[in-house]
Scaffold this motif. Structure first.
Motif, short mmCIF file in Angstrom:
data_model
loop_
_atom_site.label_atom_id
_atom_site.label_comp_id
_atom_site.label_asym_id
_atom_site.label_seq_id
_atom_site.Cartn_x
_atom_site.Cartn_y
_atom_site.Cartn_z
N ALA A 7 4.11 -10.83 -4.31
CA ALA A 7 4.05 -11.47 -3.10
C ALA A 7 3.28 -13.43 -3.26
CB ALA A 7 2.03 -11.47 -2.76
N VAL A 8 3.56 -13.99 -2.34
CA VAL A 8 3.15 -15.54 -2.77
C VAL A 8 1.90 -15.71 -1.59
CG1 VAL A 8 3.99 -17.71 -1.25
CG2 VAL A 8 5.80 -15.98 -3.06
N ILE A 9 0.92 -16.80 -2.09
CA ILE A 9 -0.21 -16.69 -1.27
C ILE A 9 0.04 -17.81 -0.76
CG2 ILE A 9 -2.65 -17.09 -1.58
CD1 ILE A 9 -2.98 -15.24 -4.25
N LEU A 10 0.29 -17.84 0.65
CA LEU A 10 0.27 -19.27 1.05
C LEU A 10 -0.96 -20.24 1.47
CD1 LEU A 10 2.72 -18.77 3.91
CD2 LEU A 10 2.99 -19.72 1.33
N MET A 11 -1.47 -20.91 0.27
CA MET A 11 -3.40 -21.54 0.47
C MET A 11 -3.28 -22.22 1.73
SD MET A 11 -4.06 -19.66 -1.91
CE MET A 11 -5.31 -20.44 -3.10
N GLU A 12 -2.79 -23.38 1.76
CA GLU A 12 -2.43 -25.07 2.70
C GLU A 12 -0.68 -24.65 3.78
OE1 GLU A 12 -5.48 -28.09 1.46
OE2 GLU A 12 -3.20 -27.54 0.19
N GLU A 13 -1.10 -24.76 5.23
CA GLU A 13 0.16 -24.86 5.95
C GLU A 13 0.40 -26.16 6.68
OE1 GLU A 13 2.26 -21.47 7.66
OE2 GLU A 13 0.71 -20.15 6.68
N LYS B 249 -1.91 -14.98 3.59
CA LYS B 249 -2.69 -16.21 3.88
C LYS B 249 -3.81 -15.94 3.54
CE LYS B 249 0.32 -16.97 6.82
NZ LYS B 249 0.49 -18.15 7.83
N THR B 250 -4.57 -14.94 3.02
CA THR B 250 -5.21 -14.74 2.15
C THR B 250 -5.70 -14.64 1.15
OG1 THR B 250 -6.08 -12.55 2.56
CG2 THR B 250 -7.10 -14.44 4.12
N ARG B 251 -6.60 -14.77 -0.07
CA ARG B 251 -6.29 -14.02 -1.66
C ARG B 251 -6.55 -12.62 -1.82
NH1 ARG B 251 -9.66 -17.32 -5.32
NH2 ARG B 251 -7.54 -18.20 -5.44
N PRO B 252 -5.56 -11.97 -2.10
CA PRO B 252 -5.62 -10.62 -1.85
C PRO B 252 -6.90 -9.63 -2.64
CG PRO B 252 -4.08 -11.34 -3.70
CD PRO B 252 -4.18 -11.99 -3.39
N THR B 253 -7.10 -8.47 -2.95
CA THR B 253 -8.53 -7.65 -3.50
C THR B 253 -7.91 -6.97 -4.99
OG1 THR B 253 -8.22 -6.11 -2.29
CG2 THR B 253 -9.73 -7.42 -1.63
N ARG B 254 -7.18 -7.10 -4.99
CA ARG B 254 -5.58 -6.30 -5.89
C ARG B 254 -5.68 -8.01 -7.16
NH1 ARG B 254 0.02 -4.12 -3.96
NH2 ARG B 254 -0.14 -3.63 -6.57
N THR B 255 -5.83 -6.80 -8.85
CA THR B 255 -5.34 -7.82 -9.33
C THR B 255 -3.89 -8.31 -9.32
OG1 THR B 255 -5.60 -6.42 -11.03
CG2 THR B 255 -7.55 -7.44 -10.80
N GLY C 286 1.44 -23.31 -1.63
CA GLY C 286 1.18 -21.96 -2.74
C GLY C 286 1.61 -21.51 -3.97
N VAL C 287 0.92 -19.78 -3.85
CA VAL C 287 1.53 -19.57 -5.31
C VAL C 287 1.56 -18.35 -5.17
CG1 VAL C 287 -0.39 -18.70 -7.41
CG2 VAL C 287 -1.15 -20.51 -5.80
N ALA C 288 2.66 -18.12 -5.51
CA ALA C 288 3.49 -16.96 -6.46
C ALA C 288 3.34 -16.32 -7.35
CB ALA C 288 5.39 -16.87 -6.59
N ILE C 289 2.77 -14.91 -7.21
CA ILE C 289 2.19 -14.19 -7.65
C ILE C 289 2.82 -12.59 -8.19
CG2 ILE C 289 -0.56 -14.77 -7.04
CD1 ILE C 289 -0.82 -12.53 -5.32
N LEU C 290 2.49 -11.97 -9.51
CA LEU C 290 2.49 -10.66 -9.68
C LEU C 290 1.47 -9.93 -9.49
CD1 LEU C 290 5.22 -8.47 -10.49
CD2 LEU C 290 4.20 -8.88 -12.68
N TYR C 291 1.45 -8.95 -8.93
CA TYR C 291 0.06 -7.35 -8.51
C TYR C 291 0.34 -6.92 -10.05
CZ TYR C 291 -0.31 -7.83 -3.79
OH TYR C 291 -0.53 -8.70 -2.54
N LYS C 292 -0.37 -6.70 -10.62
CA LYS C 292 -1.23 -5.82 -11.86
C LYS C 292 -1.19 -4.22 -11.74
CE LYS C 292 -3.28 -9.90 -14.98
NZ LYS C 292 -3.65 -10.53 -15.76
#
Length: 112
Positions: free
Chosen positions: A85-91, A44-50, A106-112
């Protein structure tokens, strides 16, 4: 005539209930190996990891009480892109003739 109207109302209610969907649109460059849907995090929030953005996620039509079902559908649709992971930006919820339905972006992401 009343039976026809009742049948039409029931058909409409079933149609609305069956319209839940998750759309994932690839926006990132490259291709990655699919991940296990069970390991995809819902944030539900942006992760601190890249991380690298892989695609956008749009969710519509889940019943108000179906958050777990919605999250599992998001996982299943994002995993083929290689998402971790998926960051849900709005719901939120929207009123429909026979109750409330969930929506999310939201946005689907890949941790680096």
């Amino acid at each position: 005539m009343k039976r026809l109207i009742s049948l039409a109302s029931l058909s409409f209610a079933l149609l609305i209930g069956a319209c839940a969907s998750v759309d994932v649109t690839k926006t990132g460059k490259g291709a990655y190996a699919p991940t296990d849907p069970n390991s995809v995090e819902i944030l539900k929030t942006r992760p601190t990891r890249t991380y690298e953005e892989l695609g956008t996620v749009t969710v519509t039509g889940f019943d108000a009480t179906e958050s777990a079902k919605m999250h599992n559908a998001i996982r299943a649709k994002s995993a083929p892109l290689g998402a971790t992971a998926v960051i849900l930006m709005e719901e939120g919820m929207i009123q429909v003739p026979f109750g409330m339905k969930r929506w999310a972006t939201g946005v689907a992401i890949l941790y680096k």
